[in-house]
Structure formats: C-alpha cells, structure tokens
Scaffold this active site. Structure first.
Site, PDB file in Angstrom:
ATOM      1  N   ARG A  33      40.580   3.019  49.208  1.00 26.94           N
ATOM      2  CA  ARG A  33      40.649   4.044  50.471  1.00 26.94           C
ATOM      3  C   ARG A  33      40.010   5.453  50.098  1.00 26.94           C
ATOM      4  O   ARG A  33      40.068   6.203  48.968  1.00 26.94           O
ATOM      5  CB  ARG A  33      42.364   4.355  50.380  1.00 26.94           C
ATOM      6  CG  ARG A  33      42.686   5.725  51.556  1.00 26.94           C
ATOM      7  CD  ARG A  33      42.635   5.093  52.757  1.00 26.94           C
ATOM      8  NE  ARG A  33      42.778   6.203  53.839  1.00 26.94           N
ATOM      9  CZ  ARG A  33      44.087   6.552  54.532  1.00 26.94           C
ATOM     10  NH1 ARG A  33      45.156   5.746  54.185  1.00 26.94           N
ATOM     11  NH2 ARG A  33      43.965   7.288  55.254  1.00 26.94           N
ATOM     12  N   ASP A  87      46.405   1.586  53.906  1.00 20.78           N
ATOM     13  CA  ASP A  87      47.140   2.901  54.329  1.00 20.78           C
ATOM     14  C   ASP A  87      48.654   2.425  53.966  1.00 20.78           C
ATOM     15  O   ASP A  87      48.946   1.340  54.424  1.00 20.78           O
ATOM     16  CB  ASP A  87      47.054   2.817  55.884  1.00 20.78           C
ATOM     17  CG  ASP A  87      47.656   4.117  56.197  1.00 20.78           C
ATOM     18  OD1 ASP A  87      47.715   5.173  55.546  1.00 20.78           O
ATOM     19  OD2 ASP A  87      48.104   4.072  57.576  1.00 20.78           O
ATOM     20  N   ASP A 134      52.324   4.238  54.118  1.00 20.24           N
ATOM     21  CA  ASP A 134      53.092   5.516  54.277  1.00 20.24           C
ATOM     22  C   ASP A 134      54.628   5.242  54.098  1.00 20.24           C
ATOM     23  O   ASP A 134      55.151   4.244  54.092  1.00 20.24           O
ATOM     24  CB  ASP A 134      52.948   5.500  56.102  1.00 20.24           C
ATOM     25  CG  ASP A 134      51.548   5.943  56.765  1.00 20.24           C
ATOM     26  OD1 ASP A 134      51.063   6.859  55.801  1.00 20.24           O
ATOM     27  OD2 ASP A 134      51.322   5.592  57.872  1.00 20.24           O
TER      28      ASP A 134
END
Length: 167
Positions: free
Chosen positions: A86, A98, A100
């Site tokens: 990333r 990603d 989260d």
C-alpha cells in the site's frame, strides 16, 4: 489495558494486483498478529469503486477479538497495508490493500488519527453488506441500530457476492 478481549470489526479492500490473494494473505497476517484472536471473515464482494475512475474492488469484513488499544490496532493495520504494497496517494484512489477499523466494542472514540465507529460506516453498502453477513446484530453505538438494519437501508447496487469466497 486489562486482560479483557474486545470485539472489533475490520473492513478489507483491494483493487490492484491479485486482490483475492492479497486479501486472504492479509487475513492470515491479522490472524497471526499478537493481541488478535478469533478472526471471522465474511465472503468477498466485488464492488464498484468510490472516488476517481479505477478498477472494481474486492471487499470484505472480518470480526475478531483484540487485546490492543485502538491506536495500537490502527498502527498494526497500517503496517499490514504497507507490508502488502500500500502506498498513499490520491484520496479514495486505487490500492493494493485497505484495512479500516470499523467498530471497537461499543466504544465511541476520536483522536486526530482515528475515529470509531468509522465515520462513513453507515453510508457504505460495500462495508455494511459483508459486515451484516458475519455480525448482523452488532449495534452501531452512534445510531443505536443493528448492522443488518443499517445495511438494509442502503442501495446494494454495484455489490456482487463472489461464490465460494469464504475462507
């Protein structure tokens, strides 16, 4: 923090490279991370991107139990993103991985680096649909509504469950 384990929910997404392999490897890395146990993944979903023109995403969620403070968990998630290539560029741009932090027990938390529940959790079907698959009765501490109820209220257009995708 004491020895109690806290339930957490994490969103996973990828739209660059071999997305499925990256996501599954990231799940394995999470499962092997000290202070994280009982990782339970959702199915994978192909979803339309939010933001600039880019490839579709492969998204999913996982619940787990953690023995980490929220900011420490955030640091571990960011390190795993970096481990899988990333790089941070354009906001909402394409990415190899990603991760989260969506929910941390029933805690509402805010710092300059982190907001829990995730600030856009209630707006994103690509997060709520996979999360409702594995944690339908989890109550969002901001709205007081169950995840399944929040997911039902959103347009699910552009979200396609990938067959045979549960690990």
């Amino acid at each position: 923090m004491d020895s109690d384990w806290i339930d957490c929910a994490i969103a996973l997404g990828s739209n660059l490279g071999n997305c499925r392999r990256t996501l599954e490897n990231a799940l394995n890395t999470l499962a092997e991370t000290p202070g994280i146990k009982e990782l339970k993944p959702s199915s994978w979903y192909r979803t339309a991107p939010v933001g600039p023109p880019q490839p579709d995403y492969l998204n999913g969620c996982a619940t787990c139990q953690v023995q980490l403070e929220p900011e420490v968990l955030l640091d571990r998630l960011l390190a795993i993103e970096t481990q899988y290539g990333r790089t941070r560029g354009e906001r909402w741009g394409p990415r190899t991985l990603d991760l989260d932090l969506l929910l941390f027990g029933d805690r509402i938390y805010q710092s300059d680096r982190l907001q829990i529940p995730h600030p856009r959790l209630r707006e994103r079907a690509f997060v709520l649909v996979p999360l409702a698959e594995i944690a339908p009765n989890w109550i969002d501490p901001v709205s007081g509504k169950a995840i399944a109820e929040l997911a039902q209220a959103l347009d699910r257009g552009g979200i396609e469950k990938i067959k045979n995708s549960v690990l």
